[in-house]
Write a protein that holds these residues in place. Sequence first.
Motif, mmCIF file in Angstrom:
data_model
loop_
_atom_site.group_PDB
_atom_site.id
_atom_site.type_symbol
_atom_site.label_atom_id
_atom_site.label_comp_id
_atom_site.label_asym_id
_atom_site.label_seq_id
_atom_site.Cartn_x
_atom_site.Cartn_y
_atom_site.Cartn_z
ATOM 1 N N ALA A 1 8.971 -19.960 1.284
ATOM 2 C CA ALA A 1 8.964 -18.433 1.015
ATOM 3 C C ALA A 1 11.076 -17.922 1.714
ATOM 4 N N ASN A 2 10.773 -18.373 2.922
ATOM 5 C CA ASN A 2 12.537 -17.975 3.468
ATOM 6 C C ASN A 2 13.249 -19.472 2.312
ATOM 7 N N LYS A 3 12.659 -20.432 1.894
ATOM 8 C CA LYS A 3 14.230 -21.391 1.249
ATOM 9 C C LYS A 3 14.410 -20.436 0.300
ATOM 10 N N ILE A 4 12.902 -19.946 -0.554
ATOM 11 C CA ILE A 4 13.471 -19.625 -2.250
ATOM 12 C C ILE A 4 13.973 -17.815 -1.678
ATOM 13 N N CYS A 5 14.063 -17.638 -0.969
ATOM 14 C CA CYS A 5 15.023 -15.748 -0.365
ATOM 15 C C CYS A 5 15.567 -16.364 -0.143
ATOM 16 N N LYS A 6 16.509 -17.463 0.736
ATOM 17 C CA LYS A 6 17.796 -18.010 1.217
ATOM 18 C C LYS A 6 18.408 -18.425 0.293
ATOM 19 N N ASP A 7 17.855 -19.237 -1.026
ATOM 20 C CA ASP A 7 18.664 -19.713 -1.899
ATOM 21 C C ASP A 7 19.179 -18.837 -3.090
ATOM 22 N N PHE A 8 18.435 -17.418 -3.407
ATOM 23 C CA PHE A 8 18.002 -16.813 -3.928
ATOM 24 C C PHE A 8 18.752 -14.880 -3.999
ATOM 25 N N SER A 9 18.902 -14.708 -2.508
ATOM 26 C CA SER A 9 19.349 -14.411 -1.983
ATOM 27 C C SER A 9 20.064 -13.848 -0.984
ATOM 28 N N GLY A 10 20.260 -15.184 0.074
ATOM 29 C CA GLY A 10 20.917 -15.223 1.174
ATOM 30 C C GLY A 10 20.096 -14.852 2.446
ATOM 31 N N GLU A 11 18.657 -14.557 2.081
ATOM 32 C CA GLU A 11 17.851 -13.836 3.557
ATOM 33 C C GLU A 11 16.995 -14.619 3.497
ATOM 34 N N ILE A 12 16.257 -14.462 4.666
ATOM 35 C CA ILE A 12 15.149 -14.431 4.268
ATOM 36 C C ILE A 12 13.932 -13.725 4.755
ATOM 37 N N LEU A 13 12.886 -14.202 4.608
ATOM 38 C CA LEU A 13 11.807 -13.538 4.829
ATOM 39 C C LEU A 13 10.461 -13.308 5.430
ATOM 40 N N SER A 14 9.994 -14.499 6.528
ATOM 41 C CA SER A 14 9.696 -14.548 7.131
ATOM 42 C C SER A 14 9.648 -15.539 8.377
ATOM 43 N N LYS A 15 8.986 -15.111 9.868
ATOM 44 C CA LYS A 15 9.185 -15.702 10.692
ATOM 45 C C LYS A 15 8.208 -17.129 10.419
ATOM 46 N N VAL A 16 8.949 -17.445 10.681
ATOM 47 C CA VAL A 16 7.695 -19.426 10.845
ATOM 48 C C VAL A 16 7.500 -19.671 12.471
ATOM 49 N N SER A 17 6.477 -19.934 12.556
ATOM 50 C CA SER A 17 5.797 -20.510 13.687
ATOM 51 C C SER A 17 5.275 -21.536 13.354
ATOM 52 N N VAL B 1 0.367 -10.066 4.085
ATOM 53 C CA VAL B 1 1.686 -9.615 2.772
ATOM 54 C C VAL B 1 3.129 -9.118 3.350
ATOM 55 N N LEU B 2 3.775 -10.063 2.931
ATOM 56 C CA LEU B 2 4.905 -10.001 2.983
ATOM 57 C C LEU B 2 5.427 -9.728 1.600
ATOM 58 N N LYS B 3 6.742 -9.347 1.416
ATOM 59 C CA LYS B 3 6.884 -8.940 -0.472
ATOM 60 C C LYS B 3 9.630 -9.171 -0.280
ATOM 61 N N LYS B 4 9.588 -10.217 -1.202
ATOM 62 C CA LYS B 4 10.792 -9.238 -1.245
ATOM 63 C C LYS B 4 10.638 -9.084 -2.472
ATOM 64 N N GLU B 5 10.972 -7.515 -2.928
ATOM 65 C CA GLU B 5 11.063 -7.242 -4.473
ATOM 66 C C GLU B 5 12.045 -7.607 -4.870
ATOM 67 N N LYS B 6 12.256 -7.237 -6.314
ATOM 68 C CA LYS B 6 13.722 -7.825 -7.004
ATOM 69 C C LYS B 6 14.173 -8.935 -6.898
ATOM 70 N N LEU B 7 13.717 -10.567 -6.076
ATOM 71 C CA LEU B 7 14.226 -10.917 -6.491
ATOM 72 C C LEU B 7 14.741 -11.325 -7.941
ATOM 73 N N THR B 8 15.680 -12.147 -7.718
ATOM 74 C CA THR B 8 16.564 -12.505 -9.051
ATOM 75 C C THR B 8 16.942 -14.533 -9.051
ATOM 76 N N LEU B 9 15.649 -14.887 -9.624
ATOM 77 C CA LEU B 9 15.688 -16.056 -9.665
ATOM 78 C C LEU B 9 16.719 -16.876 -10.846
ATOM 79 N N GLN B 10 18.224 -18.129 -10.706
ATOM 80 C CA GLN B 10 18.907 -17.842 -11.858
ATOM 81 C C GLN B 10 18.173 -19.883 -11.708
ATOM 82 N N VAL B 11 17.471 -20.274 -13.192
ATOM 83 C CA VAL B 11 16.419 -21.198 -13.261
ATOM 84 C C VAL B 11 16.940 -21.719 -14.074
ATOM 85 N N ASP B 12 16.902 -23.037 -14.539
ATOM 86 C CA ASP B 12 16.980 -24.062 -16.103
ATOM 87 C C ASP B 12 17.858 -22.885 -17.038
#
Lengths: 109, 208
Positions: free
Chosen positions: B37-53, B62-73
């Motif tokens: 989730a962090n990798k996807i958010c970082k790649d497309f919004s520059g932010e991270i979403l979750s704490k990892v342990s 449930v952690l939600k990143k709203e309106k994330l825009t992915l540029q794919v294909d």
Amino acid sequence: MEIEFISKDALAKEGNALEYILSSIEDGKIVVLEQPLDSESEKTLISKTMDKIDSKFSGIEISTLRKSKGIKETIFEMLGERRGLTVIGPAKLVKEIKQNPEKINWKTK
Amino acid sequence: MGLFDGFLTWFGGLFKKKKDFNLGIYGSPNVGKSTLANKICKDFSGEILSKVSEVPHETREVLKKEKLTLQVDGKLLTLNLLDMPGIATKVDYHDFLQFGIAKGKAQKRASEATKGIIEAVKWMDTVDAAILVMDSTEDPYTQVNLTIIGNFEARNIPVIVAANKIDMKNSNPAKIKEAFPQFEVIGISALTGQNVNALYDMIGKKVS
């Protein structure tokens, strides 16, 4: 260790089958069902289990064997017949589980 | 329907709020859902979403990143990304003690984890597509994976299987492909970013 084998007819007679299964497991029994639970029931069972977890009851282990999906099996399912079996037991009793589409192997503590 | 009614329906549709698309990241605890989730958010919004342990059940709501825009294909996809608590059939607070967590905090963590699992299970009825993350160093044929898959199949929800941790020496994504031949299985490392572009391409195909 006590193992309870439940036929699908006996389970169908229970008003709330999942509550019945969970109460047997809370009593320390391993329950073997004559048929696989459907996915919706598995999901509900997980939620009900989570509601019951406390310092004494840590949850369940569950393994399901299902006949692989083919035309014949799809027809059976449409007729309300699910072929396979389900094993459910207290998590504290189970040491290791190995399963594949054809075999379930439980090692208890 | 008369011409005027048809015009009203068309006109109303212009202002109707489009339903959000919810992409859920599912799997057992500690398979790398939050890392992904962090990798996807970082790649497309520059932010991270979750704490990892390394302690299981780090994500307990449930952690939600709203309106994330992915540029794919070559396409732009806007969606809500949901990092789900790991689904399990048991939660034992004793397991947390091994990580040096005090008894009281371990019991609280266990209680929160059970609520998180209930929430993740509820969301299975709502998400529009799912990435099912599996640890490619472990046996994939587990009841939790079967239950998640069974529920999404019953709802005809698109599922992409991410065979995570391919950077590890003992990784075996082929075992996951063998266990779940009906699914697109993409080997990735959410940690190093290895092959995540293939996952993004697959999201583009499945979501659009």
